[in-house]
Design an enzyme around this catalytic site. Structure first.
Site, PDB file in Angstrom:
ATOM      1  CB  CYS A  68     -34.133 -43.914 -34.123  1.00 16.42           C
ATOM      2  SG  CYS A  68     -33.541 -44.553 -32.552  1.00 16.42           S
ATOM      3  CG  HIS A 101     -44.676 -53.787 -13.414  1.00 12.10           C
ATOM      4  ND1 HIS A 101     -43.744 -54.672 -12.917  1.00 12.10           N
ATOM      5  CD2 HIS A 101     -45.857 -54.460 -13.409  1.00 12.10           C
ATOM      6  CE1 HIS A 101     -44.331 -55.825 -12.613  1.00 12.10           C
ATOM      7  NE2 HIS A 101     -45.618 -55.722 -12.922  1.00 12.10           N
TER       8      HIS A 101
HETATM    9  C1  RB5 Z   1     -28.900 -43.225 -37.262  1.00  8.79           C
HETATM   10  O1  RB5 Z   1     -27.869 -43.730 -38.031  1.00  8.79           O
HETATM   11  C2  RB5 Z   1     -28.947 -43.939 -35.915  1.00  8.79           C
HETATM   12  O2  RB5 Z   1     -27.868 -43.562 -35.150  1.00  8.79           O
HETATM   13  C3  RB5 Z   1     -30.252 -43.641 -35.206  1.00  8.79           C
HETATM   14  O3  RB5 Z   1     -31.313 -44.034 -36.020  1.00  8.79           O
HETATM   15  C4  RB5 Z   1     -30.465 -44.334 -33.881  1.00  8.79           C
HETATM   16  O4  RB5 Z   1     -30.221 -45.688 -33.972  1.00  8.79           O
HETATM   17  C5  RB5 Z   1     -29.821 -43.707 -32.719  1.00  8.79           C
HETATM   18  O5  RB5 Z   1     -29.953 -44.160 -31.577  1.00  8.79           O
END
Ligand code: RB5
Length: 144
Positions: A68, A101
């Site tokens: 993400c 680990h």
């Molecule tokens: C999306 O904007 C962002 O919040 C997501 O990709 C991530 O970083 C969340 O932890």
């Protein structure tokens, strides 16, 4: 034993690295299961984290990768599933240690925080490092 089947997912913030990692894995002979997202449209990272976590926990794939924007949301969400040990890594030493680990079974990364070359090196290190076992197994048992 080297993992051969990898589940992979991202939100919109991790889409480009997801696609780059899938290409890299397929070139290396891995089978990939891409749970999405598939477009840049804003979406909710826990949905993809849970899909990958379920595939790994049910042993439908050997390991999982989640990307993400920061990697943080994905790691928090994935670790809610029993049996999942998701490690958020920004460099290769953490990736290696998370395998040796902690026997991590999901790798999380943040596309907005690290370069693509580093992300691919982390993936390679993580996939090619075995769990050390021994005293570390006892500690993992204590987590559960
Ligand atoms: C999306 O904007 C962002 O919040 C997501 O990709 C991530 O970083 C969340 O932890």
């Amino acid at each position: 034993m080297q993992a051969k089947k990898i589940a992979i997912g991202s939100d919109h913030g991790g889409l480009e690295y997801k696609n780059a990692i899938i290409k890299y894995l397929q070139e290396k002979g891995y089978e990939t299961i891409d749970v999405g997202t598939y477009t840049k449209e804003s979406c909710d990272y826990p949905l993809y984290a849970h899909k990958v976590a379920k595939l790994v926990a049910n042993k439908e794939t050997d390991k999982g990768i989640l990307i993400c924007g920061s990697g943080i949301g994905m790691s928090i969400a994935a670790n809610k599933t029993k049996g999942i040990r998701a490690a958020l890594c920004s460099e290769t030493t953490s990736a290696r240690l998370s395998r040796e680990h902690n026997n991590s079974n999901i790798l999380c990364m943040g596309e907005r925080l690290i370069g693509e070359t580093m992300a691919l090196e982390i993936v390679e290190t993580w996939l090619n490092t075995e769990f050390s076992g021994g005293r570390h197994q006892h500690r993992i048992d204590l987590i559960e």
